[in-house]
Design an enzyme around this catalytic site. Structure first.
Site, PDB file in Angstrom:
ATOM      1  N   VAL A  37     -11.817   1.388  -3.202  1.00 32.75           N
ATOM      2  CA  VAL A  37     -11.482   0.798  -4.500  1.00 32.75           C
ATOM      3  C   VAL A  37     -12.372  -0.425  -4.661  1.00 32.75           C
ATOM      4  O   VAL A  37     -12.354  -1.330  -3.816  1.00 32.75           O
ATOM      5  CB  VAL A  37      -9.992   0.407  -4.592  1.00 32.75           C
TER       6      VAL A  37
ATOM      7  N   ASP B 111       0.866  -1.184   0.000  1.00 32.62           N
ATOM      8  CA  ASP B 111       0.000   0.000   0.000  1.00 32.62           C
ATOM      9  C   ASP B 111       0.900   1.230   0.000  1.00 32.62           C
ATOM     10  O   ASP B 111       1.828   1.311   0.804  1.00 32.62           O
ATOM     11  CB  ASP B 111      -0.890  -0.015   1.243  1.00 32.62           C
ATOM     12  N   ILE B 112       0.650   2.184  -0.897  1.00 37.78           N
ATOM     13  CA  ILE B 112       1.490   3.394  -0.954  1.00 37.78           C
ATOM     14  C   ILE B 112       1.053   4.435   0.069  1.00 37.78           C
ATOM     15  O   ILE B 112       1.716   5.460   0.228  1.00 37.78           O
ATOM     16  CB  ILE B 112       1.558   4.005  -2.370  1.00 37.78           C
TER      17      ILE B 112
ATOM     18  N   HIS C  31     -10.393  -6.698  -2.030  1.00 32.92           N
ATOM     19  CA  HIS C  31      -9.039  -6.647  -1.485  1.00 32.92           C
ATOM     20  C   HIS C  31      -9.070  -6.762   0.029  1.00 32.92           C
ATOM     21  O   HIS C  31     -10.016  -6.363   0.683  1.00 32.92           O
ATOM     22  CB  HIS C  31      -8.293  -5.389  -1.919  1.00 32.92           C
TER      23      HIS C  31
END
Length: 138
Positions: free
Chosen positions: A98, A33-34, A102
């Site tokens: 998103v 994860d950024i 996930h």
């Protein structure tokens, strides 16, 4: 609701957007994860279209959960974590941002709070942690 094949995770799967990949098999992908809320924060997704847990097939859930467990165990070992938080959100009111299934893997340490959401991480540090995770995964 229908699946949008232009979501950021679908674009990562197609290689249109760069990512720091940790683990990949025929059915799943794990990448960093950024906007990490914890050191080692990564995401596991199915490679097949799926909006979220509510429309996932049993096969999609099975393969994603197996990869989530595998990476969580590697994170505990590689990062000497005291625990791990697994998060999964469904639809906007449920916190999903998103719309591709996930799972968040967040390694945790006693006395260390999660960082606030939305803060970009240091990409060099993210890459360093990803290398440790990859090494632990063999």
């Amino acid at each position: 609701m229908s699946y949008d094949d232009q979501n950021i995770f679908a674009r990562i799967l197609r290689g249109e957007i760069p990512s720091t990949r940790v683990y990949e098999d025929d059915h799943t992908l794990c990448f960093m994860d950024i906007f990490p809320r914890a050191d080692g924060h990564c995401l596991v997704i199915p490679k097949t279209p799926c909006r979220n847990l509510l429309d996932a097939s049993q096969e999609q859930l099975s393969v994603v959960m197996a990869t989530t467990q595998k990476v969580a165990q590697a994170a505990m070992s590689a990062l000497a974590a005291d625990g791990v938080t697994i998060q999964q959100f469904n639809e906007g009111p449920g916190g999903q941002e998103v719309f591709h299934l996930h799972f968040h893997i967040l390694p945790r340490w006693e006395g260390v709070r999660l960082r606030p959401p939305g803060q970009a991480g240091d990409m060099a540090q993210i890459a360093e942690i990803a290398a440790k995770l990859r090494a632990a995964l063999g």
